[in-house]
Design an enzyme around this catalytic site. Structure first.
Site, mmCIF file in Angstrom:
data_model
loop_
_atom_site.group_PDB
_atom_site.id
_atom_site.type_symbol
_atom_site.label_atom_id
_atom_site.label_comp_id
_atom_site.label_asym_id
_atom_site.label_seq_id
_atom_site.Cartn_x
_atom_site.Cartn_y
_atom_site.Cartn_z
ATOM 1 N N ASP A 94 17.981 -36.098 -34.239
ATOM 2 C CA ASP A 94 18.720 -34.946 -34.727
ATOM 3 C C ASP A 94 19.573 -34.970 -34.000
ATOM 4 O O ASP A 94 19.917 -35.257 -32.679
ATOM 5 C CB ASP A 94 17.529 -34.271 -35.067
ATOM 6 C CG ASP A 94 16.369 -33.492 -33.619
ATOM 7 O OD1 ASP A 94 15.913 -34.800 -32.974
ATOM 8 O OD2 ASP A 94 16.559 -32.318 -32.952
ATOM 9 N N GLU A 119 14.180 -33.109 -31.743
ATOM 10 C CA GLU A 119 13.639 -32.615 -30.185
ATOM 11 C C GLU A 119 15.047 -31.572 -29.810
ATOM 12 O O GLU A 119 14.373 -30.849 -29.475
ATOM 13 C CB GLU A 119 14.604 -34.493 -29.776
ATOM 14 C CG GLU A 119 14.193 -34.542 -28.447
ATOM 15 C CD GLU A 119 15.524 -33.752 -27.209
ATOM 16 O OE1 GLU A 119 15.203 -33.344 -26.664
ATOM 17 O OE2 GLU A 119 16.494 -33.197 -28.120
#
Length: 407
Positions: free
Chosen positions: A80, A175
């Protein structure tokens, strides 16, 4: 064009921005798309045990080429990108053989990356620098790490003559919103240790991070018409200001560096009847961290004594701990990484992380996991950049770690 660059340019074309305060996991469907792409690539490379679980974690194995029993190591990165800046429709551009001057990123807007603001640029004269056009972030955090691990995997799978034990690969979602390691299958990953490839400049080697907690302060006031409020009104906004002003003035992020901790007020909202303050509390030292939490608890107690029981309510939520206490028991991870950097003609730079990393949580979940630099700079914004040469060297460092690990 280098293999790692090919991988990187492909991955940044996927918008995988994660979102805060979303109950679904992963927080955005677009992360599922990249997870499947990575899994398909790994299968095409003939990696083993490739799977994408229901939460979009990607796992794969590079089988051992050695007969004897040796430790299993892993490499992990996150898919991400940060919600702080758009990651949609990224337009990467490559500044070939950078001349050492300011970089005009966008002809139309005039956006320029200046060496005065980004002095690290001067180290890369003559190299190829990847930037955006300034309308989005680049996504090097952490698609550079993903690309570097995929390039390592591709090389090792194509060269079975290289001696090594079993190597695990893992890619995580979310994350950037603090949940990357939450549902990581440590038992299924079955590694003795791993490295996250999620740092900044080349040679960065991180195994110390903040102890971290969040604090939410709710303040309950009493709203009375101001024309008749004498002795009756209790303005929650003013009490919120009073609360904050009781914290040490210089212990906030704008005055701290290195190992220095802080209280960071990142949200304040409300009205006369109710106000909310939201903080993050950070400190590398466990004892100092506990003192910080006790300080904010003590302020709550004082204001309740002053304004009445229940006026101020405090919720402290533990987030993560300093992985140093785990890594100190397996310093060979740091020794191998330091030696690998030196053999790749990179100066190792051991620095404390002024933040968190998946590796911290994973370390306390039973998977010791220091962090390696990817070569990127200026993450989470329009000036994000990385060099092609840097990504290639990061691949070399990873391969050298494997070589040293199985010597």
């Amino acid at each position: 064009m280098s293999e790692v660059l090919n991988h990187f340019l492909k991955y940044v074309s996927y918008d995988t921005e994660s979102k805060e305060d979303v109950e679904e996991f992963p927080s955005t469907e677009s992360q599922r798309v990249l997870a499947e792409v990575l899994a398909e690539e790994l299968r095409a490379m003939h990696a083993q045990d490739v799977r994408v679980d229901q939460n979009s974690y990607v796992y794969a194995t590079i089988p051992a080429t050695m007969d004897k029993k040796v430790p299993v190591i892993g490499f992990i990165a996150h898919m991400d990108t940060a919600p702080a800046y758009s990651g949609a429709n990224v337009h990467p551009q490559i500044v070939k053989q950078y001349d050492g001057g300011d970089i005009l990123m966008n002809q139309e807007t005039g956006l320029t990356m200046k060496t005065a603001d980004f002095p690290d640029l001067l180290k890369y004269k003559g190299q190829d620098i990847v930037t955006t056009d300034g309308t989005t972030l680049l996504g090097a955090d952490d698609k550079a790490g993903v690309a570097e691990i995929m390039t390592m995997a591709e090389y090792l799978l194509a060269h079975p003559e290289i001696p090594h034990g079993t190597i695990r690969i893992g890619f995580t979602p979310d994350e950037e919103v603090g949940h990357g390691a939450d549902l990581f299958d440590v038992a299924g990953f079955a590694a003795d240790a791993a490295y996250t490839v999620d740092g900044g400049g080349l040679g960065e080697l991180e195994y110390e991070n903040f102890n971290a907690a969040s604090a939410k302060v709710d303040i309950h006031g009493s709203s009375i018409h101001p024309g008749s409020s004498k002795g009756k009104m209790r303005n929650a906004i003013l009490m919120a200001m009073e609360f904050h002003n009781m914290l040490p003035v210089f212990e906030n992020p704008m005055y701290t560096e290195g190992y220095e901790g802080f209280f960071h007020l990142y949200s304040i909202k409300g009205d006369v009847s109710h106000a909310t303050l939201e903080y993050i509390i950070r400190d590398h030292d466990a004892a100092s961290f506990d003192i910080r939490k006790k300080t904010i608890e003590h302020i709550t107690k004082i204001l309740n004594e002053k304004w009445g029981k229940g006026t101020v309510s405090l919720t402290i939520t533990e987030q993560y701990r300093n992985m140093k206490e785990i890594i100190d028991t397996c310093m060979e991870l740091i020794e191998h990484a330091t030696a690998a950097c030196k053999e790749c003609n990179i100066s190792p730079l051991i620095t404390p992380i002024r933040g968190g990393t998946d590796g911290a949580q994973l370390s306390f979940m039973g998977l010791p996991c220091p962090n390696l630099g990817t070569g990127g700079h200026a993450y989470h914004g329009p000036y994000e950049h990385i060099t092609v040469e840097g990504m290639n060297i990061a691949v070399d460092v990873g391969l050298k770690i494997i070589e040293l690990f199985y010597k």
